[in-house]
Design a protein around this motif. Structure first.
Motif, PDB file in Angstrom:
ATOM      1  N   MET A   1       0.638  -1.207   0.003  1.00 40.97           N
ATOM      2  CA  MET A   1      -0.047  -0.057   0.082  1.00 40.97           C
ATOM      3  C   MET A   1       0.973   1.458   0.000  1.00 40.97           C
ATOM      4  O   MET A   1       1.944   1.202   0.527  1.00 40.97           O
ATOM      5  N   VAL A   2       0.041   2.394  -0.459  1.00 42.43           N
ATOM      6  CA  VAL A   2       1.030   3.587  -0.574  1.00 42.43           C
ATOM      7  C   VAL A   2       0.227   4.601   0.237  1.00 42.43           C
ATOM      8  O   VAL A   2      -1.047   4.684   0.179  1.00 42.43           O
ATOM      9  N   CYS A   3       1.052   5.272   0.902  1.00 45.24           N
ATOM     10  CA  CYS A   3       0.442   6.550   1.904  1.00 45.24           C
ATOM     11  C   CYS A   3      -0.352   7.514   0.983  1.00 45.24           C
ATOM     12  O   CYS A   3       0.289   8.116   0.123  1.00 45.24           O
ATOM     13  N   ARG A   4      -1.778   7.948   1.235  1.00 43.75           N
ATOM     14  CA  ARG A   4      -2.415   8.919   0.269  1.00 43.75           C
ATOM     15  C   ARG A   4      -1.942  10.195   0.560  1.00 43.75           C
ATOM     16  O   ARG A   4      -2.045  11.352   0.137  1.00 43.75           O
ATOM     17  N   PRO A  21      -2.983   7.472   9.182  1.00 42.50           N
ATOM     18  CA  PRO A  21      -3.378   6.234   9.232  1.00 42.50           C
ATOM     19  C   PRO A  21      -4.030   5.677   7.729  1.00 42.50           C
ATOM     20  O   PRO A  21      -4.361   6.541   6.950  1.00 42.50           O
ATOM     21  N   VAL A  22      -3.816   4.604   7.700  1.00 43.97           N
ATOM     22  CA  VAL A  22      -4.014   3.956   6.316  1.00 43.97           C
ATOM     23  C   VAL A  22      -5.467   4.036   6.182  1.00 43.97           C
ATOM     24  O   VAL A  22      -6.123   4.345   4.956  1.00 43.97           O
ATOM     25  N   GLN A  23      -6.376   3.731   7.098  1.00 44.44           N
ATOM     26  CA  GLN A  23      -7.659   4.129   6.735  1.00 44.44           C
ATOM     27  C   GLN A  23      -8.576   5.131   7.932  1.00 44.44           C
ATOM     28  O   GLN A  23      -8.266   4.844   9.092  1.00 44.44           O
ATOM     29  N   LEU A  24      -8.778   6.164   7.212  1.00 43.66           N
ATOM     30  CA  LEU A  24      -9.518   7.159   8.047  1.00 43.66           C
ATOM     31  C   LEU A  24     -10.763   6.696   8.482  1.00 43.66           C
ATOM     32  O   LEU A  24     -11.567   6.285   7.788  1.00 43.66           O
ATOM     33  N   LYS A  25     -11.063   7.016   9.840  1.00 43.55           N
ATOM     34  CA  LYS A  25     -12.605   6.811  10.128  1.00 43.55           C
ATOM     35  C   LYS A  25     -13.602   8.101   9.747  1.00 43.55           C
ATOM     36  O   LYS A  25     -12.991   9.004   9.538  1.00 43.55           O
ATOM     37  N   ARG A  26     -14.731   7.494   9.367  1.00 45.23           N
ATOM     38  CA  ARG A  26     -15.739   8.295   8.950  1.00 45.23           C
ATOM     39  C   ARG A  26     -15.958   9.419  10.066  1.00 45.23           C
ATOM     40  O   ARG A  26     -15.994   9.105  11.269  1.00 45.23           O
ATOM     41  N   ILE A  27     -16.382  10.446   9.369  1.00 42.37           N
ATOM     42  CA  ILE A  27     -16.795  11.737  10.543  1.00 42.37           C
ATOM     43  C   ILE A  27     -18.042  11.529  10.972  1.00 42.37           C
ATOM     44  O   ILE A  27     -19.124  11.487  10.033  1.00 42.37           O
ATOM     45  N   ASP A  28     -18.428  11.597  12.392  1.00 44.58           N
ATOM     46  CA  ASP A  28     -19.686  11.135  12.808  1.00 44.58           C
ATOM     47  C   ASP A  28     -19.807  11.993  14.201  1.00 44.58           C
ATOM     48  O   ASP A  28     -18.862  13.043  14.321  1.00 44.58           O
ATOM     49  N   GLY A  29     -20.618  11.942  15.014  1.00 41.71           N
ATOM     50  CA  GLY A  29     -21.060  12.677  16.265  1.00 41.71           C
ATOM     51  C   GLY A  29     -19.767  12.710  17.033  1.00 41.71           C
ATOM     52  O   GLY A  29     -19.387  13.599  17.801  1.00 41.71           O
ATOM     53  N   HIS A  30     -19.365  11.383  17.157  1.00 39.17           N
ATOM     54  CA  HIS A  30     -18.355  11.097  17.999  1.00 39.17           C
ATOM     55  C   HIS A  30     -17.107  11.840  17.835  1.00 39.17           C
ATOM     56  O   HIS A  30     -16.365  12.465  18.574  1.00 39.17           O
ATOM     57  N   TYR A  31     -16.623  12.070  16.643  1.00 40.74           N
ATOM     58  CA  TYR A  31     -15.553  12.622  15.843  1.00 40.74           C
ATOM     59  C   TYR A  31     -15.598  14.233  16.172  1.00 40.74           C
ATOM     60  O   TYR A  31     -14.758  14.725  16.617  1.00 40.74           O
TER      61      TYR A  31
END
Length: 241
Positions: A1-4, A21-31
């Motif tokens: 994999m290559v860093c975005r 991070p390789v996989q960014l978490k989705r933006i939600d209420g907790h974020y």
């Protein structure tokens, strides 16, 4: 994999080069809640920065410049956020601004001069940075023997002028609640705080430093106002010919 983010090769969950991070978490209420908490939390956040700047502004700004730049909120962010707080309090309670105001006649409502001053009252964060440039020039002149460059002095002003905005916001809040005209008192106390903080930064052992700080702040503020008036009135006169 290559860093975005940086393009480096990634074999684990985080990029070894930039830490993305390789996989960014989705933006939600907790974020959103976490981001607000990150800005406001007492350790290394807005509240912590306000406390440190109230207790000993000179020492803490010097420590930020020379030793540790992670203890306090970034100075440009600090002045923009505090100026936004002040503006929101004014608009919420419909309080007339006592910091910078300008009135024209009935036929001058659409003048360029009034447009400039309206922009200042709606964008205090950016206006304070521009005014800070002028004040920093005078401070550099008055304290030319001090071992601080222009940009370091500008950082000092971001912190002190941001605190000035918070002081004004507190008095605007009290005025909105008790309906007593307190903005003038807040303006005086805010100006006094900036004088004290700047003088302490350059050395609290002598009264001359506080006099220089007072003069530099006052001259920078007045020239900022006169520059807006001069440019605005000149353009108005050209357009009205």
């Amino acid at each position: 994999m290559v860093c975005r983010n940086c393009g480096a090769e990634v074999t684990q969950n985080y990029c070894p080069n930039c830490g993305q991070p390789v996989q960014l978490k989705r933006i939600d209420g907790h974020y959103i809640a976490h981001e607000i908490q990150h800005v406001l939390h007492f350790e290394k956040g807005i509240l912590y920065t306000v406390r440190e700047l109230l207790i000993n502004p000179g020492r803490n700004v010097r420590h930020f410049l020379t030793d540790n730049r992670s203890r306090l909120v970034k100075p440009v962010i600090f002045i923009i956020v505090t100026s936004l707080i002040y503006t929101l309090v004014l608009h919420f309670f419909h309080i007339e601004d006592a910091y910078i105001k300008f009135r024209g006649g009935e036929g001058e409502r659409k003048s360029i001069t009034l447009t400039f001053f309206k922009w200042v009252t709606e964008h205090y964060g950016y206006a304070n940075i521009m005014m800070g440039v002028l004040i920093a020039l005078f401070l550099k002149l008055f304290f030319r023997k001090a071992d601080y460059n222009f940009f370091e002095i500008l950082i000092l002003l971001c912190f002190t002028m941001g605190m000035n905005m918070l002081i004004l916001a507190v008095f605007a809040l009290i005025q909105g609640i008790v309906h007593a005209n307190l903005m003038g008192v807040g303006a005086i106390l805010g100006f006094a705080y900036c004088t004290w903080a700047i003088g302490q930064f350059f050395g609290k052992g002598t009264a001359v430093n506080y006099l220089k700080a007072f003069a530099a702040y006052l001259l920078g503020f007045m020239i900022f106002i006169f520059m807006i008036l001069g440019v605005g009135l000149s353009l108005d006169n050209l357009l009205n010919r």
